[in-house]
Design a protein around this motif. Sequence first.
Motif, PDB file in Angstrom:
ATOM      1  N   ASP A 471       0.811  -1.211   0.000  1.00 39.13           N
ATOM      2  CA  ASP A 471       0.000   0.000   0.000  1.00 39.13           C
ATOM      3  C   ASP A 471       0.852   1.271   0.000  1.00 39.13           C
ATOM      4  O   ASP A 471       1.960   1.305   0.541  1.00 39.13           O
ATOM      5  N   TYR A 472       0.282   2.325  -0.568  1.00 39.69           N
ATOM      6  CA  TYR A 472       0.920   3.638  -0.556  1.00 39.69           C
ATOM      7  C   TYR A 472       1.155   4.123   0.873  1.00 39.69           C
ATOM      8  O   TYR A 472       2.169   4.773   1.163  1.00 39.69           O
ATOM      9  N   ASP A 473       0.220   3.797   1.796  1.00 46.03           N
ATOM     10  CA  ASP A 473       0.371   4.222   3.195  1.00 46.03           C
ATOM     11  C   ASP A 473       1.675   3.708   3.797  1.00 46.03           C
ATOM     12  O   ASP A 473       2.339   4.408   4.583  1.00 46.03           O
ATOM     13  N   LEU A 475       4.412   2.784   2.058  1.00 48.04           N
ATOM     14  CA  LEU A 475       5.535   3.459   1.395  1.00 48.04           C
ATOM     15  C   LEU A 475       5.749   4.851   1.973  1.00 48.04           C
ATOM     16  O   LEU A 475       6.893   5.282   2.176  1.00 48.04           O
ATOM     17  N   GLU A 476       4.666   5.544   2.241  1.00 51.84           N
ATOM     18  CA  GLU A 476       4.756   6.887   2.803  1.00 51.84           C
ATOM     19  C   GLU A 476       5.407   6.863   4.181  1.00 51.84           C
ATOM     20  O   GLU A 476       6.285   7.693   4.492  1.00 51.84           O
ATOM     21  N   ASP A 479       9.162   6.224   3.938  1.00 50.50           N
ATOM     22  CA  ASP A 479       9.911   7.432   3.581  1.00 50.50           C
ATOM     23  C   ASP A 479      10.115   8.320   4.804  1.00 50.50           C
ATOM     24  O   ASP A 479      11.188   8.942   4.974  1.00 50.50           O
ATOM     25  N   SER A 506      14.054   7.312  -1.240  1.00 49.88           N
ATOM     26  CA  SER A 506      12.593   7.316  -1.290  1.00 49.88           C
ATOM     27  C   SER A 506      12.066   5.945  -1.705  1.00 49.88           C
ATOM     28  O   SER A 506      12.369   5.468  -2.802  1.00 49.88           O
ATOM     29  N   ARG A 508       8.900   5.427  -2.163  1.00 45.02           N
ATOM     30  CA  ARG A 508       7.835   5.698  -3.125  1.00 45.02           C
ATOM     31  C   ARG A 508       8.384   5.778  -4.547  1.00 45.02           C
ATOM     32  O   ARG A 508       7.762   5.283  -5.494  1.00 45.02           O
ATOM     33  N   GLU A 509       9.560   6.387  -4.694  1.00 39.26           N
ATOM     34  CA  GLU A 509      10.153   6.470  -6.027  1.00 39.26           C
ATOM     35  C   GLU A 509      10.643   5.107  -6.506  1.00 39.26           C
ATOM     36  O   GLU A 509      10.582   4.790  -7.696  1.00 39.26           O
ATOM     37  N   HIS A 513       4.599   5.498  -7.188  1.00 42.78           N
ATOM     38  CA  HIS A 513       3.786   6.317  -6.287  1.00 42.78           C
ATOM     39  C   HIS A 513       2.474   5.638  -5.906  1.00 42.78           C
ATOM     40  O   HIS A 513       1.864   5.977  -4.908  1.00 42.78           O
ATOM     41  N   LYS A 514       2.006   4.699  -6.720  1.00 42.11           N
ATOM     42  CA  LYS A 514       0.738   4.030  -6.436  1.00 42.11           C
ATOM     43  C   LYS A 514       0.998   2.728  -5.682  1.00 42.11           C
ATOM     44  O   LYS A 514       2.134   2.389  -5.360  1.00 42.11           O
TER      45      LYS A 514
END
Length: 520
Positions: A471-473, A475-476, A479, A506, A508-509, A513-514
Amino acid sequence: MNLFKNWKKDVPASLVVFFVALPLCLGVALASGAPLFSGLIAGIIGGIVVGFISKSEIGVSGPAAGLTAIVLTAITDLGSYEIFLVAVVLAGIMQIIMGILKAGVIGYYFPSAVIKGMLCAIGIIIFVKQIPLALGMSGEMESDRLKFGTITEQISFGVVLITLISLTILFVWDEILAKKNQFFKLVPGPLIAVVVGIILYLTVGQEGELALKSSQLVNVPIPEDFNSFISNFTFPDFSALLTHKGVYVTALTLAIVASLETLLSVEATDKLDPLKRQTPTSFELIAQGVGNSLSGLIGGLPLTQVIVRSSANVMSGGVSKLSTILHGALLLLSVILIPVILNKIPIAVLASVLLIIGYKLANPKRFVEMWKLGKEQFVPFIVTVVAIVVFDLLVGIIAGLVVGIVVLLLKSYTNSHQMLIKEFKGQKNLFHMNLAEEVTFVNRGSIVKELDALPQGSFLELDFRKTKILDYDILEYLDEFTVKAANNNIQIKLISERGIVDNPVSFREFFGHKVFKMGH
């Protein structure tokens, strides 16, 4: 499939379902504040019409006890039974549309523990509700009747005698005789119990201490001629479509609740099926919709697939839809040809049949089995049972689902990763975290807890090689953690199928990003 292929099993089962359905059709109509004949109409249509259309081989449809409160309130609010019938017709049309739109898939998302809890709860309710009838008491066992002296004053010894004899017949027939001779499998025990019950009423049940009251016998309307039979049908007042907005609200309510009850029953019945056949749920909604529309057009109550009659069908050996269709035909023939005979059947006999069915559904062994499966299965199961018994079916199902979701979230919370402590050439504070296949926002708390506890100067390997969904959460947060790690001199090594990166800037990178999915 040949409809008559398993007739030797289906015909006896249809008789049992008929004797179970008859009092239930009348009882649901009485509790709904509707004409008694309306319950029989729904039972007949549920058996014959829905039985033919449905692809459920062992499910039985008819008037449902779960709808009684809605029906009772709707008839009062709408002002007449004729206007209420318009809502039943509309509800059926809505169900057909829901089936075409494939809304039946909702039925696949009910946890197994909740379905099993529903079956056990219904078994308990069936069993408890038969006790006053089996004792000849005038009503339910309310709190003001729990004193021993008060109970004994209400008990009818004639009814108790018939109950004991009926239970003995049913037990001996099923557990002993049917296992010794094929004849006893073909002739259902409930039929023998009914015949003996009628004989007992005609011989010793009309006078003296063993006499039965009229309220302790089946009460089917007796038509004097064809015209009086037709007069039992009620027809909808379609002018209400233009004058009464409440019709549409009632129709939508009936469509939603009846569909949910049907889907729950389908799921439960399929679990009871010895052959483990799967019923197409969306098509079942279409079949139910046709049945409800027709029932409303000729004065019948709304219907659903019902677990009590369906389980009676399974427990009695029913294999195909022939037993369902025959039970509907028997309801129709009995109303036309033998209502006088039916009205001589002691209710205690029917209560005895339901006592046996209730016990089979809520067998104590099932509770032990669920306990052995662990808390994840037992907690939603027992919550469903208690909530249904204390409140009602829908409240119990919702409570079971909520608890099931909470248990799932807790399980996901703890199963997101595995943290290993490693040592390399005497080096301490070396940690290796294996991430699970699916890591979502649900797992964020447990991951945060682990990473925030890392001591300064640690070396952390984050292994994503098994991870397929991220999930993006997550990954965030990772970071954000890289900033904290830098401040606390924590070294990070990212390991994945895409490669190995030391101290990534990062996440996310790196992953995108998704939501990251392996192979995308």
